[in-house]
Design a protein around this motif. Structure first.
Motif, mmCIF file in Angstrom:
data_model
loop_
_atom_site.group_PDB
_atom_site.id
_atom_site.type_symbol
_atom_site.label_atom_id
_atom_site.label_comp_id
_atom_site.label_asym_id
_atom_site.label_seq_id
_atom_site.Cartn_x
_atom_site.Cartn_y
_atom_site.Cartn_z
ATOM 1 N N TYR A 217 25.721 38.722 40.025
ATOM 2 C CA TYR A 217 26.276 38.320 38.732
ATOM 3 C C TYR A 217 27.350 39.292 38.256
ATOM 4 O O TYR A 217 27.269 39.841 37.151
ATOM 5 C CB TYR A 217 25.152 38.198 37.699
ATOM 6 C CG TYR A 217 25.370 37.057 36.738
ATOM 7 C CD1 TYR A 217 25.264 35.745 37.189
ATOM 8 C CD2 TYR A 217 25.708 37.268 35.420
ATOM 9 C CE1 TYR A 217 25.478 34.687 36.333
ATOM 10 C CE2 TYR A 217 25.924 36.213 34.550
ATOM 11 C CZ TYR A 217 25.803 34.923 35.012
ATOM 12 O OH TYR A 217 26.018 33.872 34.169
ATOM 13 N N ALA A 218 28.327 39.525 39.109
ATOM 14 C CA ALA A 218 29.449 40.395 38.747
ATOM 15 C C ALA A 218 30.697 39.572 38.477
ATOM 16 O O ALA A 218 31.810 39.992 38.774
ATOM 17 C CB ALA A 218 29.704 41.400 39.872
ATOM 18 N N GLY A 219 30.493 38.392 37.905
ATOM 19 C CA GLY A 219 31.622 37.506 37.646
ATOM 20 C C GLY A 219 32.631 38.092 36.693
ATOM 21 O O GLY A 219 33.820 37.786 36.770
ATOM 22 N N GLY A 220 32.190 38.953 35.775
ATOM 23 C CA GLY A 220 33.113 39.568 34.841
ATOM 24 C C GLY A 220 34.177 40.388 35.551
ATOM 25 O O GLY A 220 35.357 40.380 35.167
ATOM 26 N N PHE A 221 33.777 41.089 36.592
ATOM 27 C CA PHE A 221 34.720 41.865 37.395
ATOM 28 C C PHE A 221 35.731 40.950 38.068
ATOM 29 O O PHE A 221 36.944 41.211 38.057
ATOM 30 C CB PHE A 221 33.946 42.684 38.431
ATOM 31 C CG PHE A 221 34.787 43.292 39.519
ATOM 32 C CD1 PHE A 221 35.876 44.099 39.209
ATOM 33 C CD2 PHE A 221 34.494 43.058 40.851
ATOM 34 C CE1 PHE A 221 36.652 44.668 40.214
ATOM 35 C CE2 PHE A 221 35.262 43.627 41.854
ATOM 36 C CZ PHE A 221 36.353 44.428 41.529
ATOM 37 N N SER A 222 35.248 39.860 38.629
ATOM 38 C CA SER A 222 36.131 38.954 39.364
ATOM 39 C C SER A 222 37.176 38.314 38.462
ATOM 40 O O SER A 222 38.365 38.294 38.784
ATOM 41 C CB SER A 222 35.307 37.871 40.072
ATOM 42 O OG SER A 222 34.607 38.414 41.167
ATOM 43 N N ILE A 223 36.756 37.787 37.325
ATOM 44 C CA ILE A 223 37.736 37.096 36.483
ATOM 45 C C ILE A 223 38.704 38.092 35.847
ATOM 46 O O ILE A 223 39.861 37.757 35.588
ATOM 47 C CB ILE A 223 37.064 36.218 35.413
ATOM 48 C CG1 ILE A 223 36.214 37.047 34.453
ATOM 49 C CG2 ILE A 223 36.240 35.125 36.055
ATOM 50 C CD1 ILE A 223 35.639 36.228 33.319
ATOM 51 N N ALA A 224 38.254 39.337 35.614
ATOM 52 C CA ALA A 224 39.157 40.349 35.072
ATOM 53 C C ALA A 224 40.287 40.640 36.049
ATOM 54 O O ALA A 224 41.456 40.757 35.663
ATOM 55 C CB ALA A 224 38.391 41.631 34.753
ATOM 56 N N MET A 225 39.943 40.747 37.333
ATOM 57 C CA MET A 225 40.960 41.054 38.333
ATOM 58 C C MET A 225 41.820 39.824 38.646
ATOM 59 O O MET A 225 43.034 39.935 38.808
ATOM 60 C CB MET A 225 40.298 41.571 39.612
ATOM 61 C CG MET A 225 39.584 42.904 39.444
ATOM 62 S SD MET A 225 40.698 44.222 38.842
ATOM 63 C CE MET A 225 40.232 44.313 37.104
ATOM 64 N N CYS A 226 41.209 38.656 38.727
ATOM 65 C CA CYS A 226 41.980 37.451 39.031
ATOM 66 C C CYS A 226 43.008 37.173 37.944
ATOM 67 O O CYS A 226 44.124 36.723 38.228
ATOM 68 C CB CYS A 226 41.040 36.255 39.185
ATOM 69 S SG CYS A 226 40.016 36.325 40.673
ATOM 70 N N ALA A 227 42.658 37.447 36.682
ATOM 71 C CA ALA A 227 43.603 37.233 35.587
ATOM 72 C C ALA A 227 44.811 38.147 35.707
ATOM 73 O O ALA A 227 45.896 37.826 35.234
ATOM 74 C CB ALA A 227 42.906 37.461 34.250
ATOM 75 N N ARG A 228 44.630 39.289 36.351
ATOM 76 C CA ARG A 228 45.729 40.246 36.496
ATOM 77 C C ARG A 228 46.467 40.100 37.817
ATOM 78 O O ARG A 228 47.519 40.710 38.015
ATOM 79 C CB ARG A 228 45.190 41.664 36.321
ATOM 80 C CG ARG A 228 44.859 41.966 34.870
ATOM 81 C CD ARG A 228 43.846 43.058 34.677
ATOM 82 N NE ARG A 228 43.626 43.279 33.250
ATOM 83 C CZ ARG A 228 42.840 42.521 32.487
ATOM 84 N NH1 ARG A 228 42.183 41.501 33.019
ATOM 85 N NH2 ARG A 228 42.704 42.776 31.196
ATOM 86 N N LEU A 229 45.921 39.295 38.705
ATOM 87 C CA LEU A 229 46.609 39.019 39.966
ATOM 88 C C LEU A 229 47.641 37.907 39.817
ATOM 89 O O LEU A 229 48.515 37.756 40.664
ATOM 90 C CB LEU A 229 45.593 38.626 41.050
ATOM 91 C CG LEU A 229 44.697 39.744 41.579
ATOM 92 C CD1 LEU A 229 43.540 39.158 42.383
ATOM 93 C CD2 LEU A 229 45.484 40.720 42.438
ATOM 94 N N GLY A 230 47.542 37.149 38.724
ATOM 95 C CA GLY A 230 48.394 35.971 38.562
ATOM 96 C C GLY A 230 49.876 36.272 38.543
ATOM 97 O O GLY A 230 50.687 35.454 38.974
ATOM 98 N N ALA A 231 50.251 37.453 38.041
ATOM 99 C CA ALA A 231 51.662 37.796 37.944
ATOM 100 C C ALA A 231 52.188 38.464 39.206
ATOM 101 O O ALA A 231 53.358 38.839 39.268
ATOM 102 C CB ALA A 231 51.886 38.733 36.755
#
Length: 263
Positions: A217-231
């Motif tokens: 349940y480390a989804g918070g880590f994943s979405i934090a990084m994915c949101a910053r990979l978009g650019a």
């Protein structure tokens, strides 16, 4: 995708990511059955008066009226919240704070947008590399002690119901889990620096495997990084590398949607 468009994509993803824990809280109050037994997907702390009265409105304004000023205010609010909650913060919140502080510094000093994106990319590569570096221990590569074996077993338990053929590879994947996981974590920062679009793709796959683990349940880590990979990825380059816009029409469609949203 120009630097300006890339920053627009980053800004919108950033705002959506900041609003996720507030959405989780709203769902807990209105539709508790939707959250699940494990709790909210993104467990960042948001219960302080500052979060509700300052950070939330600043983020909502930045999402609706995206500009350098509104995004700067949202970043400052997030950084202030991080300081308020320390030391009761997740590791990935520290990763995010590093990039947020860089954004604030560049905006205040009038830095080049291209240089900002390059700096953020280098920072993310350093953060991934640091996480991989701490896996260079004898315990990590011992399947008896390493958490990689447990993580791999979680992933396989979730995937085998969808892809039964993976059962034949379970023993091999469990045995090789320490090397496989560490190898991916070293490959992500290397590709982010040398082949950014490939690095983004590998990072997204890596984070999706984390999302599929039922108990970590480390989804918070994943979405934090994915949101910053978009650019960090140029959709046009991805389209060209895939064999042209006519071969994969949906890639071209993504390019059009991204350009439209940027305006």
């Amino acid at each position: 995708m120009s630097e300006g468009h890339a920053l627009t994509v980053y800004g919108r993803l950033y705002c959506v990511h900041q609003l996720v824990p507030f959405l989780d809280a709203a769902l807990r109050l209105t539709c508790p059955g939707m959250i699940g037994l494990a709790g909210p997907y993104d467990a960042r702390p948001i219960s302080s008066a500052f979060d509700c009265m300052v950070r939330l409105p600043l983020t909502a304004i930045a999402l609706v009226r995206l500009s350098s000023g509104s995004l700067l205010a949202a970043h400052v609010g997030s950084l202030a919240s991080f300081i308020i909650w320390m030391p009761m913060v997740w590791d990935h919140m520290g990763w995010a704070a590093v990039i947020e502080a860089t954004f604030v510094t560049f905006v205040l000093l009038g830095g080049c947008r291209k240089r900002l994106l390059q700096t953020a990319r280098a920072q993310m590569a350093c953060l991934y590399l640091a996480a991989a570096f701490w896996k260079l221990t004898t315990s990590w590569y011992d399947g008896y002690y390493s958490c990689s074996t447990v993580l791999m077993s979680e992933l396989l338990a979730g995937l085998e119901g969808v892809v039964p053929q993976l059962a034949a590879l379970s023993d091999v994947m469990l045995f090789s889990a320490p090397v496989l996981v560490a190898g991916i974590e070293f490959a992500v920062p290397a590709l982010l620096l040398m082949q950014p679009r490939h690095g983004v793709l590998l990072a997204l796959v890596f984070h999706q495997t984390i999302n599929l683990m039922p108990t970590t349940y480390a989804g918070g880590f994943s979405i934090a990084m994915c949101a910053r990979l978009g650019a960090q990825v140029d959709i046009g380059q991805v389209d060209d590398a895939a064999g042209g816009p006519h071969r994969y029409w949906w890639r071209r469609r993504l390019q059009i949607v991204a350009a439209r949203d940027a305006y």
